[in-house]
Scaffold this active site. Sequence first.
Site, mmCIF file in Angstrom:
data_model
loop_
_atom_site.group_PDB
_atom_site.id
_atom_site.type_symbol
_atom_site.label_atom_id
_atom_site.label_comp_id
_atom_site.label_asym_id
_atom_site.label_seq_id
_atom_site.Cartn_x
_atom_site.Cartn_y
_atom_site.Cartn_z
ATOM 1 N N LYS A 88 35.627 51.607 45.092
ATOM 2 C CA LYS A 88 35.015 52.263 45.365
ATOM 3 C C LYS A 88 34.280 52.929 46.107
ATOM 4 O O LYS A 88 33.076 53.014 45.430
ATOM 5 C CB LYS A 88 34.301 49.964 44.877
ATOM 6 C CG LYS A 88 33.073 49.181 44.988
ATOM 7 C CD LYS A 88 33.699 48.123 44.557
ATOM 8 C CE LYS A 88 31.810 47.327 44.272
ATOM 9 N NZ LYS A 88 31.671 45.790 43.973
ATOM 10 N N MET B 107 61.096 42.860 11.512
ATOM 11 C CA MET B 107 61.782 43.738 11.492
ATOM 12 C C MET B 107 63.050 42.747 12.599
ATOM 13 O O MET B 107 64.150 43.315 12.229
ATOM 14 C CB MET B 107 61.497 44.767 12.474
ATOM 15 C CG MET B 107 62.268 46.076 12.247
ATOM 16 S SD MET B 107 63.227 47.019 10.589
ATOM 17 C CE MET B 107 61.802 48.123 10.760
ATOM 18 N N PHE C 7 41.777 41.605 46.941
ATOM 19 C CA PHE C 7 41.668 41.012 46.157
ATOM 20 C C PHE C 7 41.248 42.238 44.640
ATOM 21 O O PHE C 7 40.768 43.467 44.528
ATOM 22 C CB PHE C 7 39.990 40.340 45.475
ATOM 23 C CG PHE C 7 39.658 39.756 44.671
ATOM 24 C CD1 PHE C 7 40.176 38.339 44.060
ATOM 25 C CD2 PHE C 7 39.024 39.878 44.713
ATOM 26 C CE1 PHE C 7 39.805 38.451 42.768
ATOM 27 C CE2 PHE C 7 37.962 39.332 42.496
ATOM 28 C CZ PHE C 7 38.957 37.801 42.227
ATOM 29 N N GLN C 8 42.550 41.979 43.393
ATOM 30 C CA GLN C 8 42.167 42.710 42.857
ATOM 31 C C GLN C 8 42.499 44.016 43.030
ATOM 32 O O GLN C 8 42.334 44.729 42.537
ATOM 33 C CB GLN C 8 41.368 42.761 41.645
ATOM 34 C CG GLN C 8 40.848 41.230 41.216
ATOM 35 C CD GLN C 8 39.449 41.494 40.124
ATOM 36 O OE1 GLN C 8 38.523 42.322 40.026
ATOM 37 N NE2 GLN C 8 39.565 40.249 39.376
ATOM 38 N N GLU D 38 41.338 44.999 28.013
ATOM 39 C CA GLU D 38 41.693 46.372 27.962
ATOM 40 C C GLU D 38 42.827 47.737 27.811
ATOM 41 O O GLU D 38 42.713 48.596 27.451
ATOM 42 C CB GLU D 38 41.774 47.178 29.963
ATOM 43 C CG GLU D 38 40.905 46.523 30.912
ATOM 44 C CD GLU D 38 41.013 45.150 31.306
ATOM 45 O OE1 GLU D 38 39.869 44.330 32.206
ATOM 46 O OE2 GLU D 38 41.345 44.454 30.635
#
Length: 568
Positions: free
Chosen positions: A159, A464, A109-110, A47
């Site tokens: 949802k 760097m 959940f999640q 993502e």
Amino acid sequence: MKGAQVVLKALERQGAEVIFGHPGGAIMPVYDALYDEKLRHVLVRHEQAGAHAADAYYRASGRVGVVFATSGPGATNLVTGLATAQMDSSAVVAVTGNVPLPLIGTDAFQEADVYGITGPITKHNYLVKEVNDIPRIVAEAFYIASSGRPGPVLIDVPKDIQLAEFTGSFEVEVDLPGYKPTVVGHAGQIKRAAKAIRGARKPIMMVGGGGQTAFEEVNTFAEKTGIPVITTLMGIGTYPAGVPQSLGMPGMHGTVTANRAITHCDLIVGAGLRFDDRVTGKISRFAPNAEVVHIDIDPAEISKLVRAHVPVVGDLRDVLPRLTAELGRLDIDEWWETLEEWKGRYPERFKLDKPLVSQEVIQMFREATGGDCVVTTEVGQHQMFAARLFPTNRPRTWITSGGLGTMGFGLPAAIGASFARPGEPVVCIAGDGSVQMNIQELATIYRHQLPIIIAICNNGMLGMVRQWQEMFHAQRYSEVYLADSNPDFARLAEAYGIDGFNIFDRETAAELIPEVLARGKPAVMNFVVYESEKVFPMIPAGAGVDEMIIGDQEPEEADLATKEVKVG
């Protein structure tokens, strides 16, 4: 119609064509509805990469980038990408799924509080609580993201809202009384700015990322006035590199001429930039003799770091033409004599007394393309080398992570840019450390056969960090060595179905670069380069612009192992 379908229809009505994303449980209804839609979805492998691709899609096209993610880890994986877009003023709309409204706050959940998490790193965000609000919220999100100073907006859709029956209307009007960006500059301030500019004898113009939308206005102003032009890291492409009026990039790794011009000028016209600390160095030593005319669409940036003597709030596309109309050719011939002396004494140059070095690789790409391509970069030494040696000729073709300095940005950014500008060659300049942070997106490049060349400047180091450790930490090289565990990048590319090349010498590099570019196919080119190469000039942290370490830019008598470079 279900809420999930409404989300997609609302996006279509706002002109969305391409969506980057990754499905998951809490956004499954949207993906189910997507199965029957014409919207193009690009499946990324992470993502974060989706957010960077959407960001670059906006930067390359000027159209709002869109990214989808599911709840919990999917949404939190967007955070770095949204923060990057916020710092660099990119218009992105992120749509995340969430657990059903009754479960929010129960550690379902999640579940994660993405609304709370992303508040500080977005321009605005929404938690949708009513299905009929979706068309209005999507319309507002696009307007907020793309107007004024652009930025990311997140829409979190539980949802149960995605599954709810829609009974509302798509005919919505955006009415945000508390949000009215100032586009038209104040006439009196523009006249004050013109007076200050006319009175200057050593003026400069500094153009930042805001100039990407005002390319013609910037160039017309510069052409009419004859003012020297400096482009920041985010401003590259807004003014042609290599033309006589260009002084290059300012700041920590800017050109000697640009930084000396800042120190000795008597007036700065700051156009669409925020005077970032990497540009100014120590504020008290920045342009000590200069009056500052600061033009920016975001009033919060005016006098935030550098005091503006003449502030002008407005869109460059409105302000610059009106300011240009007030001015003629500036009487600055003596100033130009000084600038030309500095430019002649300190051209772009790098040493060739070592094995293959990053700078010559990047210069070869510039010569092979003429700068007529899209360039994205990862973050590190190679980024600074590319900014100086591989500036592009057009606006919206130089794409890098400036404000946040996000390693892992360049590869997915190349994907977003390639979808924004179909068929155009895209070159991603990368380091062996940074490129591995989103290297899984080689699968996305292969899947869509995008004409992207990933040029890895592989010095086996976090270059760097190593440079700073060498110069400021007594050569205590702590956790920067990569060579003992780097993959064979060419074979890794081939495992993804992409052409891969390992290149160890300048002769092979010079032969292969134009050949691979001409193929118009994805490729990974791994250039094994000198490990101790450093970026010069350099302004140490906490030092002033006038305290540059010039390093390799210092002229040397009869130096046969130094190449002078003409940029542009």
